[in-house]
Every structure is written in C-alpha cells, then in structure tokens.
Design a protein around this motif. Sequence first.
Motif, PDB file in Angstrom:
ATOM      1  N   GLY A 132     -28.641 173.586   4.414  1.00 59.07           N
ATOM      2  CA  GLY A 132     -29.338 173.333   5.609  1.00 59.07           C
ATOM      3  C   GLY A 132     -28.652 173.143   6.657  1.00 59.07           C
ATOM      4  N   ARG A 133     -27.546 173.011   7.198  1.00 57.56           N
ATOM      5  CA  ARG A 133     -26.661 173.132   8.232  1.00 57.56           C
ATOM      6  C   ARG A 133     -27.078 173.671   8.735  1.00 57.56           C
ATOM      7  N   ALA A 134     -26.825 175.402   8.636  1.00 55.43           N
ATOM      8  CA  ALA A 134     -27.232 176.249   9.080  1.00 55.43           C
ATOM      9  C   ALA A 134     -28.331 176.704   9.567  1.00 55.43           C
ATOM     10  N   LEU A 135     -29.074 176.082   8.729  1.00 57.97           N
ATOM     11  CA  LEU A 135     -30.800 176.031   8.984  1.00 57.97           C
ATOM     12  C   LEU A 135     -30.458 175.211  10.817  1.00 57.97           C
ATOM     13  N   LEU A 136     -30.196 174.213  10.435  1.00 56.98           N
ATOM     14  CA  LEU A 136     -30.520 173.541  11.348  1.00 56.98           C
ATOM     15  C   LEU A 136     -29.671 174.364  12.670  1.00 56.98           C
ATOM     16  N   LEU A 137     -28.807 174.768  12.328  1.00 54.13           N
ATOM     17  CA  LEU A 137     -28.127 175.803  13.872  1.00 54.13           C
ATOM     18  C   LEU A 137     -28.899 176.694  14.488  1.00 54.13           C
ATOM     19  N   LEU A 138     -30.334 177.101  13.443  1.00 52.97           N
ATOM     20  CA  LEU A 138     -30.892 178.631  13.597  1.00 52.97           C
ATOM     21  C   LEU A 138     -32.066 177.508  14.717  1.00 52.97           C
ATOM     22  N   GLN A 139     -31.833 176.343  14.124  1.00 52.71           N
ATOM     23  CA  GLN A 139     -33.127 175.456  14.837  1.00 52.71           C
ATOM     24  C   GLN A 139     -33.356 175.387  16.949  1.00 52.71           C
ATOM     25  N   LYS A 141     -30.460 177.015  18.285  1.00 48.83           N
ATOM     26  CA  LYS A 141     -30.538 178.175  19.088  1.00 48.83           C
ATOM     27  C   LYS A 141     -31.682 178.656  19.311  1.00 48.83           C
ATOM     28  N   GLY A 142     -33.001 177.531  18.559  1.00 51.64           N
ATOM     29  CA  GLY A 142     -34.464 178.623  18.758  1.00 51.64           C
ATOM     30  C   GLY A 142     -34.803 179.373  18.508  1.00 51.64           C
ATOM     31  N   VAL A 143     -34.538 179.843  17.121  1.00 52.13           N
ATOM     32  CA  VAL A 143     -34.767 180.860  16.064  1.00 52.13           C
ATOM     33  C   VAL A 143     -35.705 180.279  15.110  1.00 52.13           C
ATOM     34  N   GLU A 148     -41.284 168.303  10.186  1.00 54.02           N
ATOM     35  CA  GLU A 148     -39.359 167.274  10.344  1.00 54.02           C
ATOM     36  C   GLU A 148     -39.804 166.242   9.697  1.00 54.02           C
ATOM     37  N   GLY A 149     -38.956 165.901   9.129  1.00 52.37           N
ATOM     38  CA  GLY A 149     -38.456 164.850   8.084  1.00 52.37           C
ATOM     39  C   GLY A 149     -37.181 165.633   7.040  1.00 52.37           C
ATOM     40  N   THR A 150     -37.159 166.564   7.510  1.00 49.66           N
ATOM     41  CA  THR A 150     -36.652 166.987   6.557  1.00 49.66           C
ATOM     42  C   THR A 150     -34.389 166.628   6.387  1.00 49.66           C
ATOM     43  N   GLY A 151     -34.336 166.364   7.557  1.00 51.02           N
ATOM     44  CA  GLY A 151     -33.232 165.649   7.153  1.00 51.02           C
ATOM     45  C   GLY A 151     -31.822 166.602   7.738  1.00 51.02           C
ATOM     46  N   LEU A 152     -30.704 166.885   7.183  1.00 53.05           N
ATOM     47  CA  LEU A 152     -29.645 167.938   7.307  1.00 53.05           C
ATOM     48  C   LEU A 152     -29.928 168.502   5.621  1.00 53.05           C
ATOM     49  N   THR A 153     -30.550 168.183   4.812  1.00 55.58           N
ATOM     50  CA  THR A 153     -30.350 168.892   4.196  1.00 55.58           C
ATOM     51  C   THR A 153     -31.655 170.141   3.819  1.00 55.58           C
ATOM     52  N   PRO A 154     -32.464 170.797   5.071  1.00 49.51           N
ATOM     53  CA  PRO A 154     -32.809 171.669   4.958  1.00 49.51           C
ATOM     54  C   PRO A 154     -33.522 173.165   3.877  1.00 49.51           C
ATOM     55  N   THR A 155     -34.530 173.641   2.987  1.00 44.89           N
ATOM     56  CA  THR A 155     -33.773 174.521   2.802  1.00 44.89           C
ATOM     57  C   THR A 155     -35.158 175.775   3.159  1.00 44.89           C
ATOM     58  N   PRO A 156     -35.066 176.961   3.170  1.00 45.80           N
ATOM     59  CA  PRO A 156     -36.266 177.245   3.858  1.00 45.80           C
ATOM     60  C   PRO A 156     -37.404 178.097   3.341  1.00 45.80           C
ATOM     61  N   THR A 160     -40.618 176.937   9.081  1.00 48.73           N
ATOM     62  CA  THR A 160     -42.295 175.832   9.551  1.00 48.73           C
ATOM     63  C   THR A 160     -42.756 177.031  10.913  1.00 48.73           C
ATOM     64  N   GLU A 161     -41.786 177.529  11.519  1.00 53.89           N
ATOM     65  CA  GLU A 161     -42.111 178.570  11.897  1.00 53.89           C
ATOM     66  C   GLU A 161     -40.893 180.089  11.961  1.00 53.89           C
ATOM     67  N   ASN A 162     -41.497 181.060  12.254  1.00 56.81           N
ATOM     68  CA  ASN A 162     -40.747 182.153  12.073  1.00 56.81           C
ATOM     69  C   ASN A 162     -40.682 183.049  12.284  1.00 56.81           C
TER      70      ASN A 162
END
Length: 258
Positions: A132-139, A141-143, A148-156, A160-162
Amino acid sequence: MRKLALFASALALSAAMASAEDIKVGVSVGEHAEIMEQVAKVAKDKGLNIDIVEFTDYVVPNQALNDGDLQANSFQHQPYLDQQIKDRGFDLVTIGKTITTPMGVYSEKLKSLDDLPEGGKVALPNDPTNGGRALLLLQDKGVITLAEGTGLTPTPLDVTENAKNLKFLELDAAQLPRALADADVAIINTNYALEAGLNPEKDAIAIEAAESPYANIIVVRTADKDAPWAKTLVDSYHSDAVKKYIQDKYTGAVIPAW
C-alpha cells in the motif's frame, strides 16, 4: 579525608550498579541494529543496559515482545504494528519514534517515472502495509490514482486511474532488488535497497516524502509503557549523539523522525 572520599565514591558506584536495569530490545538487521548499538552506549550512562537481539524477519519480533522474551523492539512503522495487532491480537503500544527510511523507486532502464512505457511493469512489495505504501508513493508522484477511503493499505485493485496501463508485480520485499532486471521499476524498502548497494538519495528515480506516516517506532508491551526504563530508552534514542550518528552515517538514506 581521602579515605572518606574513596568510601563515598565506592558507595555511589555500588548504588549506580544496584540501580542499573537490564532489558532486551529486538531489532532487524541493518540500520536498526546499528543505531541501537549507539543507543545502548548512551543508555548505559543512564543506568540502562540494553541487550540487542537481531531478527531477520518482520514477524517474530512482535511475537517475542508480546510473549515477554523482549522488553521492547525497534524495527517497524506504525501501520505495520497496527496490522499486526489487528491480525494477531498483540497487546503492544508505541512509546516513541525512531527513524524514517524513505521508500524509493529504482530502475535499471529509466531515468524518470515520466519515462514509464505503456504497459510497463512495476514491482512492489506483496505485504499489505508496504504494498500500500508503494502505491501511495506512485499516487503522490501522479502516476496513478487510488480509490478514496482505502487508507494506508490500498492494493492494485484500488487503482482507479492508470493512464499507462501499468502492470503490478507483487513480490516478497526482500526479492525486489533482483526484480530490477525484469521490471521497468521496482519500489523497494530502504533496508533492502541498502543491502543491494542502492542508496535512496543517490540511486532512486523517485523517493517518498520525509513527512510520510511511515516513521519507525519503539514498541513495548502496554503494561510497560510507563516504566522508567521505557522513558530512558526513548530519551537515549532521541539524544543528540544518536541523531548525529544517523545523519553522519546514512547521509539522507535514513532520517531521524523526532
């Protein structure tokens, strides 16, 4: 008078020895162990003897602390502890912050995240907190954009936008440096990056902000949170000597979080 002075010194030394306390602190190998060695030097002058116990994984230190085999540990960030308490029912609590080890994005092929190709492969940790931390980093950086609402543990699944249709490869965190040969980028925890000879400040093409919620922490059993030795442990870690050691040795790869 000299005999009296010597006698008084002997009494003072005996009192100090009698009041000295011994604790075991669990750490992960690498920077956490190296820093705790410096903390132990400061703590010894305060009457606290620290026996450092090194671990090579992220699971056993909390179990050992909860079972009473350790008095404290220093290896994890708050989101990981929260997940461990939720999953395993540990009665543990944070008593102080230690360091931040910024997660970095590394590549053998690209110079910037802007260079990610259509359908590019992104390797990231497969555990919930670091993935989740890695995905938040990508978010950040605008990648990508996350729901919304996934907190600190989102998954792939929460992406929603890729725009570049990136492919996410979820791997064991320790294996990520090896994935650089196959993936376009790999998002790697600092301890594993350092082991692989990578420096976040020099080698990462993108790096997590220092103000992230992933500061590492000192953890004890809840029953011990107000123990005098717990305060001494935190005070020793937060000393000027330890801060200087971190800044001089790691030159930005590891950052004091207090």
